[in-house]
Design an enzyme around this catalytic site. Structure first.
Site, PDB file in Angstrom:
ATOM      1  N   GLY A  15       0.823  -1.211   0.000  1.00 52.26           N
ATOM      2  CA  GLY A  15       0.000   0.000   0.000  1.00 52.26           C
ATOM      3  C   GLY A  15       0.852   1.253   0.000  1.00 52.26           C
ATOM      4  O   GLY A  15       1.694   1.443   0.874  1.00 52.26           O
ATOM      5  N   VAL A  83      -2.239  -7.716  -4.150  1.00 50.67           N
ATOM      6  CA  VAL A  83      -1.929  -8.671  -3.088  1.00 50.67           C
ATOM      7  C   VAL A  83      -3.206  -9.447  -2.755  1.00 50.67           C
ATOM      8  O   VAL A  83      -4.283  -8.867  -2.596  1.00 50.67           O
ATOM      9  CB  VAL A  83      -1.388  -7.937  -1.850  1.00 50.67           C
ATOM     10  CG1 VAL A  83      -1.299  -8.888  -0.655  1.00 50.67           C
ATOM     11  CG2 VAL A  83      -0.022  -7.344  -2.165  1.00 50.67           C
ATOM     12  N   GLU A 175     -17.992  18.335   2.810  1.00 52.06           N
ATOM     13  CA  GLU A 175     -17.289  18.952   1.690  1.00 52.06           C
ATOM     14  C   GLU A 175     -17.991  18.665   0.366  1.00 52.06           C
ATOM     15  O   GLU A 175     -18.107  19.561  -0.485  1.00 52.06           O
ATOM     16  CB  GLU A 175     -15.827  18.472   1.682  1.00 52.06           C
ATOM     17  CG  GLU A 175     -15.060  19.081   2.866  1.00 52.06           C
ATOM     18  CD  GLU A 175     -13.671  18.514   3.102  1.00 52.06           C
ATOM     19  OE1 GLU A 175     -12.817  19.256   3.616  1.00 52.06           O
ATOM     20  OE2 GLU A 175     -13.433  17.328   2.810  1.00 52.06           O
TER      21      GLU A 175
END
Lengths: 424, 424
Positions: A15, A83, A175
């Site tokens: 990651g 993965v 937002e």
């Protein structure tokens, strides 16, 4: 030491979000060989992803090729791969294509996805916002809704097309709602002939008692007033009980809406499942105070895929600064161990919470200081530009924000991917 | 005039490319009601599309919302819709969704798609470059090829992954080949650990005897030398006879390549089919000297969807300036007719041909002057920035080019759309 190591210590990082990348940066200079694996070729600045979804920024302005960020680190190999699991007994990361990568130390920084609390069937109607594709999908849906409304003659259908529901009033929901309202009220009105885009309804629905629950009460109250002054309808204390192609149901009310944005919850990656390790309800790995997985001191987990308590006894929040601190700590502990040393447990330092409300306002809670309004927006904007990587992207984002403020024009009002299908 | 018109003259324009948009601009101030129909919501600056495909520019930097470009023209209605045909007898444009739009005058500016000369089965292996999605698809394929090569252990497969074939050596083919070579040689080398991207082969295959056949011989020869100095292998006089997932066949040779770009030919839109009107081999409508369709003085056709001869007796080329001149002419003739006047036939003025070769060189043929090399590149660059719409995009594109020149970095190295599928 009884013998010199035959090969450098192998660190595998899964990651390349904020946590994984910071771990790679933190290991600079250490006698290690690093493999950084991600199923994307880019690191994404997720805090501004909602601006791609609302046509304010281009995808490339908040994403960087992972390899490029580590080009000057010959000891780092970047793998573009999926993965599928971890073989902890044999210390190998298993790839979906059948390959595997051996490690001495593993750092899992696999993040989280949005989650529907047992209602995965809602996803097609209420997409969430975690990847660039999520953002361009939402952008397409929002822009296509206005396009269809322009051509629609049935007033009921037109009203549903011009109703935008945002579920969840955390920072992303606030937002999104504020920016959709700006888009409808400031950017689009002069472009349409048959509809008045200022009549679009933006409805923000929150199950809890207030918006921005992580903020102090008074900032929540301010944020709600600010949203309402932008024209956002705020619905509190009402969990959504149904999402369909026609709209949402909350508190027994049916609201007809063709565009729904999911900002209500996340679930961690499959890291806990890979390890068969204990996790909380949201699948977040429970880790030791040094961020390692119980029984596996050689496996670290950082960022949104873990749950850990901060010094105040509260859960460390799933925000970028927390993931970065955790990634940095894992790197520091690996370095210490290679020197035969150790470190005190990870200690989270909370810098603050920020949220933008529409294009001119924000709320900031630094703990020692609370800010709201236009000045908070400037601090919000400068902080975000500061945390972007590279001068070019900083200039590009600043340029786009300047255009939004000065001209009400948004840079990326593009309907792409499958537009010909949805146009009909 | 015997009576005042009961309603304004209705002009329908199909297609908001260079020709259609210029016609809409040219009708400003005329007593008409305009409906502009496009299946995309954006006007695309196609001459720079190859720069999106090669990660140099972001999609939003070469595309503008059509409605935005016409926001100050209340008499223009933009429709985001698919046209499925024309009912010329009843003067209606037929939409795919069952609706229709009446016209008094129709302007067809429906452009062209790439064509495979009877080998449509090649398209999945050798995509062309006409839309933003085409460009992001090619960008993904090119970037994924390097990613896979990095992980590949079989030297033959690795070589095929690092072989990029461009079919067709017109401006698009030359620009794609040169830019892929730059990408491999200047931008990527430090980012990979197991491959030397500078070893990538870029092979430009052209059926005709020289590259850039529309240019004078000496500029073609220069362009070929310049490409070869960038490392591009130029193959001339060899039509490609097969495209598969494994590579191409030309002149009996099989070349293993996993990435193929089609830049060899175009076919006009279905406009001729809609009208049942005469067309050439590439389906381009044959039009009268005033750009109207034979037997239909109320239907104009402009741009890549028509074939017409220029004053030199040669076919007017399928380039942006030609489409713009034709759109402007159609608008002028409609205005003249509304005043009871007419105009002399359309007369194409050829301004010149330009092509970029890699990031620092270009060739320009103005007819009265030929230019090549670095100075030509500057003129090429300034001309393209001048023709972009709006200050923001001009600054953004200039900024990206600056970064490419100064840092060898390309702004948009993003693998998006289906990346998780192709990663395996």
């Amino acid at each position: 030491m009884t013998q010199a190591p035959a090969r450098p210590h192998r660190v595998v990082i899964v990651g390349a979000g904020f946590g994984g990348l910071e771990a790679a940066f933190g290991l600079k200079g250490a006698p290690v060989e690093i493999t950084l694996i991600d199923r994307r070729n880019h690191h994404l600045f997720q805090p501004l992803l909602y601006q791609v979804a609302t046509a304010s920024l281009a995808t490339s302005e908040i994403a960087w090729p992972i390899r490029y960020l580590l080009r000057d680190r010959p000891e780092v190999t970047t793998l573009f791969a999926n993965v599928g699991g971890v073989d902890a007994a044999n210390k190998r990361v298993l790839l979906d294509d059948g390959g595997s990568v051996p490690y001495d130390t593993l750092i899992l920084a696999t993040g989280a996805r949005h989650a529907y609390f047992g209602h995965d069937e809602w996803e097609p109607f209420a997409p969430g916002l975690k990847t660039l594709e999520d953002a361009t999908t939402l952008r397409r849906r929002i822009l296509v809704a206005f396009e269809r409304a322009e051509r629609e003659t049935d007033p009921e259908v037109r009203a549903a097309l011009l109703t935008f529901v945002v579920i969840g009033a955390g920072p992303t929901g606030v937002e999104m709602a504020g920016t959709i309202a700006d888009l409808a009220r400031d950017t689009l009105p002069r472009d349409f002939r048959h509809i008045d885009t200022r009549m679009a309804r933006v409805v923000l629905i929150e199950a809890g008692p207030r918006v921005l629950p992580a903020f102090p009460d008074d900032l929540s109250a301010y944020a709600q007033r600010a949203l309402e002054s932008l024209g956002v309808e705020v619905v509190l204390g009402q969990p959504v009980t149904e999402c369909t192609a026609d709209g949402v149901v909350y508190g027994g009310n049916k609201l007809a809406a063709r565009t729904i944005v999911w900002a209500a919850g996340v679930r961690a990656s499959r890291a806990a499942e890979w390890l068969g390790a204990p996790a909380d309800r949201a699948q977040r790995l429970q880790v030791e105070p040094d961020l390692t997985v119980p029984g596996h001191p050689e496996i670290f987990a950082v960022g949104d895929t873990v749950t850990i308590k901060g010094p105040d006894g509260k859960q460390v929040p799933g925000i970028a600064p927390a993931a970065k601190q955790e990634g940095r700590y894992a790197a520091a502990l690996i370095k210490a161990r290679l020197n035969g040393e150790t470190l005190p447990p990870f200690r989270y330092k909370h810098a603050g919470n920020l949220a933008q409300i529409g294009k001119r306002l924000a709320v900031i809670d630094f703990g020692w200081m609370k800010l709201r309004g236009a000045l908070a927006w400037w601090i919000w904007g400068i902080a975000h530009i500061y945390f972007l990587i590279g001068l070019r992207n900083r200039i590009a984002v600043a340029l786009n924000w300047l255009w939004i403020h000065a001209r009400n024009q948004r840079a990326a009002r593009l309907i792409t991917q499958g537009s010909s299908k949805v146009a009909q």
